[in-house]
Structure formats: structure tokens, C-alpha cells
Scaffold this motif. Structure first.
Motif, mmCIF file in Angstrom:
data_model
loop_
_atom_site.group_PDB
_atom_site.id
_atom_site.type_symbol
_atom_site.label_atom_id
_atom_site.label_comp_id
_atom_site.label_asym_id
_atom_site.label_seq_id
_atom_site.Cartn_x
_atom_site.Cartn_y
_atom_site.Cartn_z
ATOM 1 N N SER A 113 41.267 30.943 -27.796
ATOM 2 C CA SER A 113 41.039 30.628 -29.211
ATOM 3 C C SER A 113 42.386 30.287 -29.845
ATOM 4 C CB SER A 113 40.388 31.816 -29.908
ATOM 5 O OG SER A 113 40.085 31.519 -31.244
ATOM 6 N N TYR A 359 39.153 21.171 -37.708
ATOM 7 C CA TYR A 359 38.570 22.241 -36.881
ATOM 8 C C TYR A 359 37.084 22.404 -37.195
ATOM 9 C CZ TYR A 359 43.265 23.796 -35.456
ATOM 10 O OH TYR A 359 44.524 23.872 -34.920
ATOM 11 N N LEU A 383 37.468 28.909 -34.855
ATOM 12 C CA LEU A 383 37.859 28.000 -33.786
ATOM 13 C C LEU A 383 36.969 28.110 -32.554
ATOM 14 C CD1 LEU A 383 41.755 28.496 -33.923
ATOM 15 C CD2 LEU A 383 40.293 27.029 -35.331
ATOM 16 N N SER A 427 38.678 24.326 -30.858
ATOM 17 C CA SER A 427 39.870 23.887 -31.586
ATOM 18 C C SER A 427 40.550 22.675 -30.963
ATOM 19 C CB SER A 427 40.875 25.040 -31.688
ATOM 20 O OG SER A 427 41.083 25.628 -30.408
#
Length: 446
Positions: A113, A359, A383, A427
Motif C-alpha cells: 500500500s 488515486y 490506496l 495506487s
């Protein structure tokens, strides 16, 4: 047959320094086990018998046993004797490492992440504007004035005392090492990031897991867990990792009522920080019990800044800063000044807003493609996406065969019977590849 050590025999192996302590007993036993003088499977004597031989209180030996049990070296009850079950390990973040599986050829890492480097601000401009405030000084300042002022401007409530730390997880580590002792209970949400679980484990604490719904931790579960008299509780008031939901204002207020009847240290972990445009509902501003709020700037402004800010009552922050003195003692003032400049720079602020939109667009693209493919899940913020699957190992294997890394749900929870799911980072995902990735995830999920 494994040997049994009498109290007399074990006492003869232990050194006899002035003032034997629980720490010295645990340390000396660790050394004896590593040398093989006390083998795996050996039975050690009851607490009272060994205490009598060493001329110490039973509580001293019991505390040493507690330390070694926390490290997984001993098992059993002190009165009946304990057993050596394994060699002392060098501490390492096992859950976090397990979350980074081997893949023969990585085409796309959707397991971490992490922010997209292309959406992070450049540090060159920030570093070129550094003031000469105490650069290269050994003074252990908590936080430089410019960063405190800039962080205060965007803090989700009126802050009290602040200090800078080397990233959000390092802030959590410092807090746990400051306030949590071996054998203490720490309450954590279920699920919780693997690195948080590793940090609590490294502190020697026992974990009690609290179920969470879309609004946050269930108040009734929290109230029951407080009977354990825990040392701390770790909550995520903003975007929850890995679920993607945000604690509601109603739930925050309900939890405050429960927590204010206790003296537990409340630690709020805000990992998304500036990347979440919505309202965060922290408990800190309404708590009468001790609290610390940790806000990370790694995902929004750059992981190489290694910066987060801890906020809380002055007395509580002072204790964390004092423990920080065992190591670095202060965070690079150059990096603090760079972050302070970025937080107030108009172009950087515009870039952060643009990054949030991108995002959100990437997450929505994969979410829409998965829904079109018939995959049922609850979209969130942040994300990542949390996606139900039939079998986590199978899903991970199918995607790894296509060079795609993801995270397994089992690394985030202690529940062996939890519903299977995977966490997929969005992301760094190209919108143009969303349909292809959705097709592979659908194949892996079923």
C-alpha cells in the motif's frame, strides 16, 4: 527423554552477581539455552523453589519467566514448572515479511500500500529552502518550530504537545516500547496491518482483537476487553488499513464514552493523512484518558522524508521523547524543515489534491471493472481494495503466476476461520490496465 533441572541444579548454572533481578535471570537463561547447556524440551523448576535457591522473591523469578514466555522461549505454569520450547530468536517482523511473498518475476506489485513516486512532490525545492535553524546541532529538540506550526494548521483538532518521529510505524514502535511491558495486553482492531501486529508482538505484549464494522470498533466488544486492564489500544480514525472504511462521528463518540471510564492509553494511527479529503473523527480531542495521535506524511509527501508527528498531552509526549533518547534522540532537522516547507507550499498542496483525485480514479477504475466482472465487494477509500476470494493461497498463486503481487487477508487477522480475502493496492495501477487486472483477479477469486 528431556532432562529436568532441579532448583539447585539450575541455580548452580546461573551467575551470582550482586542484586539478581528478573532481567538478569532472563538474560542468563537465554544465554544458557543458546549455548545448549539447557536443551530444548528441558523442564525448569517451579518459581518458588528457584526463588528460594537464588534468595530472591517469587515475583522476581515469575517476572523472568513472563519475559521468556513473551519471547516464545518457555511454556507452562510457573508453579508446576515450565518447559523450554525453542531457541531465543533474533526479533524480526515475521508477519510483514510473510506479506511480501516470493514471485519468480514481478510485473506489478499490488501488495504494498505505497504511493506512486510520480505523484510525490520533489524534495529538491524543499531542501533548497532550508533555514539554518540548529542544523548539525546535537540538541534533542522534539520538533522544529516551522514543522509544528505547519502541522498544526492541518491537524484534525486543536493539538497540544507535538514531536517528530521517523515515520508512522517508528512512532508506534516508540510509543509501545515506552508504555508497554512484557505480558501487558494491547487491544487492536481486527483486521490490523501486519506491521502493527509485529510491533505489538516485539513489545512482548499479548493482543486482544476487537471486531470492527463499517463505522469502527464495536463499543460492546471494547467494553468487554477493558476488563483485561490493557496497557494500550491502537485505533485507526481515518482510512482503515486494510478495510478502507472511515470511523464515523457517531462511533467515535460512543468509543470515547467507553474509554473515558478507563485509564488505557489510546493510540490513534492516521496513516493516510493528507491523502484523505474527507472528515476524520479522532477520539483524542474528547478523551480524558491518556492519548497519542500519530500522523504520517510518508504516503502524501514522500517515504524518504521518514516523517510523522505524534501529538498528545505534554506529560505523555515527554515520556516518548525521553525514550527516544536511547537512540537518535531527534529527527533530522533538515528533513523536518523540508516537510514544513512542503506543507505550506501552494504548488505542493495543489499536487497533493491532484494525487488524491488520481488515486480515487485508479481505485474506482478497478472497482468498476471488478463489479462488471461479477465480483462482489464493498468499495472504500484509500490506496487499496479488499476483495473476497474463495481461497487466499490459490488467489495469491494465480496472480503471482502472472507476475502480480497482492496481500493475503490472513496476514492481517488472527482468526483462522475468517472469510477469505485479499488486499489489492490500486495506487500504482494504470487505469488502462484495470480491465485486464480485474479479469485476472476474477479468475483468482473463483
Amino acid at each position: 527423554m528431556s532432562p529436568s533441572f532441579s532448583a539447585t541444579a539450575l541455580a548452580a548454572l546461573l551467575p551470582d552477581p550482586p542484586g539478581i533481578s528478573a532481567h538478569s535471570i532472563a538474560s542468563d537463561l537465554t544465554l544458557l539455552i543458546r549455548r545448549g547447556e539447557i536443551p530444548i524440551g528441558a523442564k525448569l523448576p517451579p518459581v518458588r523453589a528457584l526463588a528460594q535457591e537464588l534468595w530472591v522473591s517469587p515475583g522476581t523469578v515469575s517476572s523472568a519467566w513472563k519475559t521468556l514466555k513473551g519471547r516464545g522461549v518457555l511454556e507452562g505454569q510457573g508453579r508446576a514448572g515450565v518447559t523450554v520450547v525453542k531457541l531465543p530468536d533474533t526479533p524480526r517482523p515475521e508477519r510483514y515479511e510473510a506479506n511480501r511473498p516470493y514471485a519468480p518475476e514481478v510485473r506489478l506489485d499490488l501488495g504494498a500500500s505505497s504511493p506512486d513516486p510520480a505523484l510525490l512532490p520533489s524534495l529538491k525545492s524543499a531542501l533548497s529552502h532550508l533555514p539554518e535553524y540548529k542544523l548539525n546541532s546535537y540538541e534533542r529538540d522534539r520538533i522544529v518550530p516551522n514543522l509544528q506550526a505547519a502541522a498544526t494548521d492541518d491537524w484534525p483538532y486543536s493539538p497540544r504537545s507535538m514531536m517528530a518521529v521517523n515515520g508512522g510505524y517508528d512512532g508506534l514502535r516508540l510509543i509501545l516500547q515506552t508504555f508497554v511491558s512484557t505480558g501487558d495486553w494491547v487491544l487492536v482492531e481486527n483486521p490490523t496491518p501486519p506491521r502493527v501486529l509485529d510491533l505489538v508482538h516485539a513489545a512482548g505484549a499479548r493482543m486482544q482483537f476487537l471486531p470492527r464494522d463499517a463505522e469502527g470498533v464495536i463499543p460492546e466488544a471494547l467494553e468487554a476487553a477493558l476488563d483485561l486492564q490493557p496497557a494500550a489500544i491502537i485505533l485507526q480514525p481515518g482510512i482503515h488499513n486494510p478495510i478502507g472504511t472511515v470511523m464515523s462521528k457517531r462511533r467515535s463518540e460512543e468509543l470515547v464514552v467507553v474509554l473515558n471510564r478507563s485509564s488505557v492509553l489510546v493510540i490513534e494511527d492516521d496513516g493516510a493523512g493528507a491523502l484523505f479529503a474527507g472528515a476524520v473523527n479522532p477520539l483524542a480531542s474528547r478523551l480524558s484518558c491518556p492519548h497519542l495521535y500519530v500522523r504520517s506524511y510518508s504516503k502524501s509527501h514522500g517515504p524518504d522524508l521518514r516523517l510523522a508527528v505524534i501529538e498528545g498531552p505534554d506529560e505523555t509526549v515527554t515520556k516518548v521523547h525521553a525514550f527516544f533518547g536511547y537512540g537518535a534522540g531527534w529527527v533530522s532537522r533538515a528533513l523536518q524543515e523540508a516537510l514544513a516547507w512542503l506543507l505550506r507550499d501552494d504548488d505542493t498542496r495543489a499536487l497533493i489534491r491532484q494525487a488524491r483525485d488520481i488515486y480515487d480514479h485508479r481505485r474506482a477504475a478497478l472497482s468498476d471493472a471488478l463489479c462488471a466482472a461479477g465480483v462482489s465487494f464493498t468499495p472504500g477509500y484509500g490506496l487499496d481494495l479488499l476483495i473476497p476470494v474463495r481461497d487466499e493461497g490459490y488467489a495469491q498463486g494465480v496472480l503471482a503466476a502472472h507476475g502480480i503481487l497482492i496481500s493475503r487477508g490472513s496476514n492481517f487477522t488472527p482468526d483462522r476461520h475468517h472469510a477469505a480475502w485479499i488486499r489489492v493496492a490500486t495506487s500504482v495501477l494504470s487505469v488502462d490496465s484495470a480491465e485486464e487486472i480485474a479479469r485476472l483477479i476474477t479468475q483468482a477469486a473463483h
